[in-house]
Each structure stands twice: as C-alpha cells, then as structure tokens.
Design an enzyme around this catalytic site. Sequence first.
Site, short mmCIF file in Angstrom:
data_model
loop_
_atom_site.label_atom_id
_atom_site.label_comp_id
_atom_site.label_asym_id
_atom_site.label_seq_id
_atom_site.Cartn_x
_atom_site.Cartn_y
_atom_site.Cartn_z
N ASP A 24 0.71 -1.27 0.13
CA ASP A 24 0.13 0.01 -0.01
C ASP A 24 0.75 1.21 -0.11
OD1 ASP A 24 -1.63 -1.98 0.90
OD2 ASP A 24 -2.25 -1.33 2.61
N GLU A 194 -10.59 -2.31 4.40
CA GLU A 194 -9.19 -2.04 4.60
C GLU A 194 -9.18 -0.65 4.17
OE1 GLU A 194 -6.49 -5.75 4.77
OE2 GLU A 194 -6.53 -5.15 2.53
C1 FRU Z 1 -3.84 -3.80 2.58
C2 FRU Z 1 -3.26 -4.18 4.05
C3 FRU Z 1 -3.64 -3.19 5.05
C4 FRU Z 1 -2.49 -3.22 6.03
C5 FRU Z 1 -1.43 -3.51 5.15
C6 FRU Z 1 -0.08 -4.34 5.74
O1 FRU Z 1 -3.20 -4.19 1.57
O2 FRU Z 1 -3.68 -5.36 4.17
O3 FRU Z 1 -4.99 -3.32 5.59
O4 FRU Z 1 -2.29 -2.09 6.89
O5 FRU Z 1 -1.84 -4.13 3.81
O6 FRU Z 1 0.93 -4.49 4.91
#
Ligand code: FRU
Length: 475
Positions: A24, A194
């Site tokens: 992300d 998310e």
């Molecule tokens: C989304 C996610 C988020 C989390 C991160 C962990 O892709 O699962 O929810 O904070 O990646 O790397």
Amino acid sequence: FNFNYDETYRPLYHHTPLYGWMNDPNGMVYFDGEYHLFFQYNPYGSKWANMHWGHSVSKDLKKWEYLPVALAPDSLGSIFSGSAVIDKDNTAGFGKDAMVAIYTSAGKSQTQSIAYSTDKGRTFTKYGHNPVLADPDIADFRDPKVFWHDASGQWVMSLATSQTITFYGSKNLKEWNKLSEFGEGTGSHAGVWECPDLLPLTYNGQTKWVLFVSINPGGPNGGSATQYFIGSFDGKTFRADNLSYPLWLDYGRDNYAGVTWNNVPAKDGRHLFIGWMNNWDYANSVPSLNFSSANTLVRELKLVHNGKHLVVASPPIAEMADLRRNGEKIGKKQVNKTYTLEKLLKDNQGAYEIEFSVKPKGVDRFEFKLVNIKGENIRFIFDLKKNTLSVDRAKSGLIDFSNNFATALINAPLVAKDYYKIRLFVDKASTELFVNDGELVQTNLVFPTEPYNSLVFATDGETIEIEDMNIYNLK
Ligand code: FRU
C-alpha cells in the site's frame, strides 16, 4: 547496491521500490515543494514481511527520489498502513508545521500510533505515549486516514474496523473519540474492509463526500479491489446516497489500497490518488526478482456523470503528457473486419502510450489487442450488446507463476456511448486503460517476454471509425 536494477519487469515510468517488497501507498502528503509517498515496505526482501514505511519524494509526481526508510517496527509491532498530515497550527504540540504520521502498530493487536517529523519527513520521532487509539475487541482495526475537517474544527480519522469504517475526531491527534460507524448493510462485504479515505469532490458546484473502502478479497474480478460510496458528511456521520453499490474505482485486477494526498496546495486544488498496482491474489509470486510491485500512475479524482449516475472518474494527471517522447501519428481509419498496425514504434522499450477515439457504426462487438513477436497478447473487448468492457490476459506472457493470475475475462460494465476516447498506458509489466477521461478504468499487470509491438483491431463485421490516434514512447 549489488543487484541488477534494470531487471526485465522494472517499469520505466512508474514508481517502484529500489530494492525489496512494496504494498500500500501510505502517508501521502504535500509539503514545501515535495509530494511525499511513503509505502508498506520490506527492506530485506521481495516478499511481504517486516513491514516498515519506505519513503520517496517527488517535485512533479513524475520522477521519484528514494529516501531512507521512515518508520521501522518497534515494541508495539510492525508499521502498517496509515496517513500523514501537516499540523499547521501545532495542535499536537510537536511544532508548527510538523509532519505527523498516523499509522497502525501491528503487534499482538492492531492499534493506532503517531510519529512526527520537523525536518520535512527526513526523520521521524515516535510519540512517547503510543498507541493513541486501541480497541481490544476488534482484530482488524487499521489503516487510519486523517484529514483536517474545517467545518467542524477537528481532525477526522477514517479507520477500517473489520466490516465497517469507523470515524473518530480529535483536537490534537493524540486523543480520539468515536464519531460514527458506516457500512452495515451496504456495499460489498465479501472480504475484510481496509484502507479507507473520505474526501470531498464537487459536481456541478455541489460538494459530495466520497468514501473509499478497499476490500480483500471480494473485488469484482477476484481478489482485492477498491469500492466507494458517494454521499454526505457533516463532521460526524457519513451517509451514502441511494445508488446501486458496490461501485468500483477500477475494474482491473491491479489497483489496490489507493488513497489521496493530503495538503495539496489550494492553487492546485486537485484530489491526487495513487494505488498499489498489484492484487493480494498473487502479489507474492509475481516474476520480479529484487523488488516487488509498482504504483499506478498518479490519477486525479473527479465526480462525473456517466450517463446513468454519478461516478468517480480517475484519469491520469495532466502532467503525464510531459513523459511523451517521439511519437507516431496515425490517420483516420474505417475498420469493418481487421486492421493491424504492424509496428507501433521504432524504438520500442515496452513503455508507451496509445491514444485514439472509436466511434461504433453499427457494431455489436469490437476489440483491439497488443501483440508481440511471440504472439503473446492482451485483448480489450467492447461488447455493446452485453455492455461490458473485458480484458483478456490469458495469453499475455508469463502467467504460470500463480493459478489466480490469468483466470477469467476481467469484466467492467460499459455504458453505451457513440464515442469512446481511449488512453492506454503500457509499461514493462502493466497496462492502464482509461476510457472517456477515466470514467471507466482497467489496470492490469502483464508479463510479456518481449514488448508488445503491434496493435490489432477487429470487429464483428460491422464498422468502427478510429480517429486521432497517437502513439508515444514514454520516459
Ligand atoms: C492492505 C493491507 C492493510 C495493512 C497492510 C499491511 O493491503 O492489508 O490493511 O495495513 O496491507 O501491509
């Protein structure tokens, strides 16, 4: 560094980590001439593990400069996704104009922590009383996106809370109180919620609030994808307008967890978005070696009417036109069977943009495909009977690295129009298709073993008219 930076699938004009795994985008904020891009980062290898915040900056959103890791794991856990703000009025007491990062500490449980920088994001100090927000009852409790809400005079945090988004308010970034919760009974709940983002967009002079929610799995074509809701926000509660949800920002398989930049200067005024160009279905097995993953192009979010209802359009930012190098201009063509452009570009590095417009003249179906000398191809199929725009990457090159990569056609709903304006951005391992200024978007990875260098149009026997075609090398 002792590794091959220029490996086969390293893009030429998309942001990637120099070395290691990325997911992300995090903490995007503009400050003092720089656009900051932090990101979920494993500095030790090209698989997901050891989450840090990596850091890059750009003056123009086109070229990125690598900076050292910004946040590393600590006793509260690893550093998951989050956002950053500029605290102009020193509400937190870390200093005027401090850059404050708000992120998830992922340890035994998920809690929210803050850290601040007074040297333009070069170094961060973690707040001594972290975490600032915890809820032992919710396991998936993460990805805080914070912005200053002027009308209610407070910081507002959108937080992913399992199957809902919970909004919190704060005067000082340290103490947070619950405002409301959204999501029950609407949208897709086929996976965990998310990476939310709540932002105002205007349409015809009217302000709407748009809530982005990434979901994994449960995307329209499998795996992870980003849905959104259009509605209102009064400083406490988000209410969604009565539309047919879920709505998806990008129907392709490879645009996830994207959010917008904070603190973009008023004279710019744009809502700038970037996504992670990958999918949890196969992200850990894509065939790159020393790094993993690129970001999408930076896109501008706009509220537009697609002929049926309001949608969030996400065209590439105008600056992308500056990447155009030498190009080819192609004359107007009537096609009623097939039409092949044998050679797209003389010096084809596999990084280019193709733009044209198509007018359907009685066809029910037409397609165009990119093909390389080995016959590997990716097809874009417009079905005006079924009202779908489908992408077929089943023969696009390397596909066997995951059973989930080249499964079914990648479908998007298409609103029938008498004119489609196409922009297709191709880089070493990606295709980003924008129809009618980003009203419809499909972002899909591909791993061709040679650059695609021909373009083949085909119709069902009836006619399409192709106009204003230009092909540009991009760099
Ligand atoms: C989304 C996610 C988020 C989390 C991160 C962990 O892709 O699962 O929810 O904070 O990646 O790397």
